[in-house]
Design a protein around this motif. Sequence first.
Motif, PDB file in Angstrom:
ATOM      1  N   PHE A   1      26.501  19.712 -17.798  1.00 20.84           N
ATOM      2  CA  PHE A   1      25.729  18.573 -18.267  1.00 20.84           C
ATOM      3  C   PHE A   1      24.391  18.478 -17.548  1.00 20.84           C
ATOM      4  CE2 PHE A   1      29.741  15.986 -19.590  1.00 20.84           C
ATOM      5  CZ  PHE A   1      29.930  16.863 -20.644  1.00 20.84           C
ATOM      6  N   PRO A   2      23.376  17.846 -18.158  1.00 20.87           N
ATOM      7  CA  PRO A   2      22.064  17.701 -17.512  1.00 20.87           C
ATOM      8  C   PRO A   2      22.173  17.025 -16.149  1.00 20.87           C
ATOM      9  CG  PRO A   2      21.919  17.113 -19.828  1.00 20.87           C
ATOM     10  CD  PRO A   2      23.378  17.292 -19.529  1.00 20.87           C
ATOM     11  N   GLU A   3      21.409  17.537 -15.185  1.00 23.18           N
ATOM     12  CA  GLU A   3      21.502  17.042 -13.812  1.00 23.18           C
ATOM     13  C   GLU A   3      21.162  15.570 -13.696  1.00 23.18           C
ATOM     14  OE1 GLU A   3      19.419  19.398 -10.958  1.00 23.18           O
ATOM     15  OE2 GLU A   3      20.026  21.291 -11.874  1.00 23.18           O
ATOM     16  N   ASP A   4      20.141  15.110 -14.421  1.00 24.44           N
ATOM     17  CA  ASP A   4      19.753  13.705 -14.291  1.00 24.44           C
ATOM     18  C   ASP A   4      20.847  12.773 -14.804  1.00 24.44           C
ATOM     19  OD1 ASP A   4      19.317  14.634 -16.875  1.00 24.44           O
ATOM     20  OD2 ASP A   4      17.681  13.234 -17.266  1.00 24.44           O
ATOM     21  N   LEU A   5      21.597  13.235 -15.825  1.00 25.82           N
ATOM     22  CA  LEU A   5      22.698  12.422 -16.330  1.00 25.82           C
ATOM     23  C   LEU A   5      23.851  12.382 -15.334  1.00 25.82           C
ATOM     24  CD1 LEU A   5      22.840  13.351 -20.114  1.00 25.82           C
ATOM     25  CD2 LEU A   5      21.566  11.532 -18.970  1.00 25.82           C
ATOM     26  N   MET A   6      24.098  13.503 -14.655  1.00 26.75           N
ATOM     27  CA  MET A   6      25.160  13.538 -13.661  1.00 26.75           C
ATOM     28  C   MET A   6      24.810  12.676 -12.456  1.00 26.75           C
ATOM     29  SD  MET A   6      27.882  15.209 -14.547  1.00 26.75           S
ATOM     30  CE  MET A   6      27.624  14.113 -15.939  1.00 26.75           C
ATOM     31  N   LYS A   7      23.550  12.679 -12.039  1.00 29.14           N
ATOM     32  CA  LYS A   7      23.134  11.798 -10.944  1.00 29.14           C
ATOM     33  C   LYS A   7      23.372  10.342 -11.315  1.00 29.14           C
ATOM     34  CE  LYS A   7      19.574  14.897  -9.114  1.00 29.14           C
ATOM     35  NZ  LYS A   7      18.116  15.074  -8.854  1.00 29.14           N
ATOM     36  N   ALA A   8      23.041   9.994 -12.560  1.00 25.47           N
ATOM     37  CA  ALA A   8      23.267   8.628 -13.020  1.00 25.47           C
ATOM     38  C   ALA A   8      24.753   8.298 -13.070  1.00 25.47           C
ATOM     39  CB  ALA A   8      22.632   8.436 -14.395  1.00 25.47           C
ATOM     40  N   ALA A   9      25.568   9.269 -13.520  1.00 25.05           N
ATOM     41  CA  ALA A   9      27.012   9.047 -13.604  1.00 25.05           C
ATOM     42  C   ALA A   9      27.627   8.830 -12.224  1.00 25.05           C
ATOM     43  CB  ALA A   9      27.682  10.229 -14.303  1.00 25.05           C
ATOM     44  N   PHE A  10      27.120   9.563 -11.208  1.00 23.92           N
ATOM     45  CA  PHE A  10      27.611   9.402  -9.844  1.00 23.92           C
ATOM     46  C   PHE A  10      26.996   8.190  -9.163  1.00 23.92           C
ATOM     47  CE2 PHE A  10      29.073  13.801 -10.179  1.00 23.92           C
ATOM     48  CZ  PHE A  10      30.238  13.771  -9.422  1.00 23.92           C
ATOM     49  N   GLY A  11      25.972   7.599  -9.776  1.00 23.34           N
ATOM     50  CA  GLY A  11      25.322   6.440  -9.181  1.00 23.34           C
ATOM     51  C   GLY A  11      24.510   6.775  -7.959  1.00 23.34           C
ATOM     52  N   ASP A  12      23.993   8.015  -7.874  1.00 21.99           N
ATOM     53  CA  ASP A  12      23.234   8.452  -6.701  1.00 21.99           C
ATOM     54  C   ASP A  12      22.154   9.423  -7.151  1.00 21.99           C
ATOM     55  OD1 ASP A  12      22.222   9.345  -4.315  1.00 21.99           O
ATOM     56  OD2 ASP A  12      24.176   9.817  -3.424  1.00 21.99           O
TER      57      ASP A  12
ATOM     58  N   ASP B   1      22.346  16.421  -5.043  1.00 26.12           N
ATOM     59  CA  ASP B   1      21.912  17.746  -5.496  1.00 26.12           C
ATOM     60  C   ASP B   1      22.990  18.288  -6.430  1.00 26.12           C
ATOM     61  OD1 ASP B   1      21.090  20.350  -5.884  1.00 26.12           O
ATOM     62  OD2 ASP B   1      20.516  20.670  -3.791  1.00 26.12           O
ATOM     63  N   ILE B   2      22.893  17.932  -7.698  1.00 32.37           N
ATOM     64  CA  ILE B   2      23.914  18.302  -8.671  1.00 32.37           C
ATOM     65  C   ILE B   2      23.993  19.810  -8.856  1.00 32.37           C
ATOM     66  CG2 ILE B   2      24.643  18.078 -11.077  1.00 32.37           C
ATOM     67  CD1 ILE B   2      25.052  15.550  -9.448  1.00 32.37           C
ATOM     68  N   ALA B   3      22.840  20.483  -8.853  1.00 37.34           N
ATOM     69  CA  ALA B   3      22.829  21.934  -9.032  1.00 37.34           C
ATOM     70  C   ALA B   3      23.629  22.622  -7.931  1.00 37.34           C
ATOM     71  CB  ALA B   3      21.395  22.451  -9.053  1.00 37.34           C
ATOM     72  N   LYS B   4      23.475  22.147  -6.709  1.00 38.47           N
ATOM     73  CA  LYS B   4      24.204  22.751  -5.594  1.00 38.47           C
ATOM     74  C   LYS B   4      25.689  22.459  -5.697  1.00 38.47           C
ATOM     75  CE  LYS B   4      24.144  23.191  -0.562  1.00 38.47           C
ATOM     76  NZ  LYS B   4      23.484  22.734   0.696  1.00 38.47           N
ATOM     77  N   LEU B   5      26.022  21.215  -6.062  1.00 34.41           N
ATOM     78  CA  LEU B   5      27.430  20.873  -6.221  1.00 34.41           C
ATOM     79  C   LEU B   5      28.087  21.765  -7.272  1.00 34.41           C
ATOM     80  CD1 LEU B   5      27.447  16.966  -6.142  1.00 34.41           C
ATOM     81  CD2 LEU B   5      28.261  18.520  -4.364  1.00 34.41           C
ATOM     82  N   GLY B   6      27.404  21.907  -8.422  1.00 39.09           N
ATOM     83  CA  GLY B   6      27.962  22.721  -9.487  1.00 39.09           C
ATOM     84  C   GLY B   6      28.081  24.180  -9.104  1.00 39.09           C
ATOM     85  N   LYS B   7      27.080  24.687  -8.391  1.00 36.62           N
ATOM     86  CA  LYS B   7      27.076  26.099  -8.003  1.00 36.62           C
ATOM     87  C   LYS B   7      28.209  26.416  -7.044  1.00 36.62           C
ATOM     88  CE  LYS B   7      24.045  29.635  -5.992  1.00 36.62           C
ATOM     89  NZ  LYS B   7      22.698  29.899  -5.400  1.00 36.62           N
ATOM     90  N   ASN B   8      28.586  25.445  -6.216  1.00 40.28           N
ATOM     91  CA  ASN B   8      29.621  25.683  -5.207  1.00 40.28           C
ATOM     92  C   ASN B   8      31.036  25.551  -5.737  1.00 40.28           C
ATOM     93  OD1 ASN B   8      27.853  26.258  -3.122  1.00 40.28           O
ATOM     94  ND2 ASN B   8      27.707  24.143  -2.447  1.00 40.28           N
ATOM     95  N   ILE B   9      31.189  25.144  -6.978  1.00 40.96           N
ATOM     96  CA  ILE B   9      32.535  25.072  -7.541  1.00 40.96           C
ATOM     97  C   ILE B   9      33.054  26.490  -7.747  1.00 40.96           C
ATOM     98  CG2 ILE B   9      33.930  24.342  -9.505  1.00 40.96           C
ATOM     99  CD1 ILE B   9      31.886  22.147  -9.989  1.00 40.96           C
ATOM    100  N   PRO B  10      34.214  26.839  -7.200  1.00 45.79           N
ATOM    101  CA  PRO B  10      34.735  28.198  -7.376  1.00 45.79           C
ATOM    102  C   PRO B  10      34.953  28.550  -8.838  1.00 45.79           C
ATOM    103  CG  PRO B  10      35.914  27.052  -5.635  1.00 45.79           C
ATOM    104  CD  PRO B  10      35.055  26.032  -6.311  1.00 45.79           C
ATOM    105  N   GLU B  11      34.839  29.835  -9.144  1.00 44.39           N
ATOM    106  CA  GLU B  11      35.103  30.317 -10.495  1.00 44.39           C
ATOM    107  C   GLU B  11      36.584  30.158 -10.825  1.00 44.39           C
ATOM    108  OE1 GLU B  11      32.829  31.175 -12.482  1.00 44.39           O
ATOM    109  OE2 GLU B  11      31.097  31.436 -11.152  1.00 44.39           O
TER     110      GLU B  11
END
Length: 240
Positions: A183-194, A198-208
């Motif tokens: 999902f778009p990073e700005d929408l995820m920041k809004a969903a987390f309320g913060d 760094d949504i890109a980093k969070l997503g990148k660190n999720i294991p395959e």
Amino acid sequence: MTPNSLFTSFLALLIASTTAVDQTVNPGLNAKLKTEATEIDKHNNDLNTDDAWIFDFNERPNYTFKPGSVVNANAATFPTLTGFGMTMAMLNLGPCAMLPPHMHSRATNLVVAISGSTSTYMYRENGVKLVKADLTPGKMTIFPQGSLHTMQNNGCDNAVLVSALNSEDTGTTNILNGALRNFPEDLMKAAFGDASLDIAKLGKNIPEVGTGSVLGSAECMQKCKMTVGRSYKRGYKFVT
């Protein structure tokens, strides 16, 4: 390590993919079984050996308790199931292992405990109460189609559960994996309320997608005197 990096590492640990994506082992056989005129034709022409009717969960390449695995018998992995509309899965949970929050878009899920002590959590839809079920051998719970659910082995020994689903293509989605990676990073920041996350980093660190299980809560790991070792192939391993 900074608090942010600790949070990132812990979140990545918790939301590794629940179940490996099943590879279709014999698409030609699947197609032929769908075109046979009768069940007799299927049996005599395509499934005429004893081995065609046996699925060995123990011999699957993703069968493990370190930290655990979800091994599916379905039309993709076991062509004999083509047309029966069912999946049977063996859920292996090593000490303190968990299946991260996920849902099945095309199947209702029955889970029965064979060994160990496992707590499951199910949230069916907005406005309902969370359902917790403590499963010991012989106890079963149900996850209705589309419900969000997760589970953890509470003990320091292995736990085994059997899962039956009324679809041969269940449509498993790991909620956090799908959201943070797609999902778009700005929408995820809004969903987390913060807005500073760094949504890109969070997503990148999720294991395959791995064997379908990750390590669970710090409380359980402390009880079992376990720690987390260095990651490998973006997964995690036990170190006692």
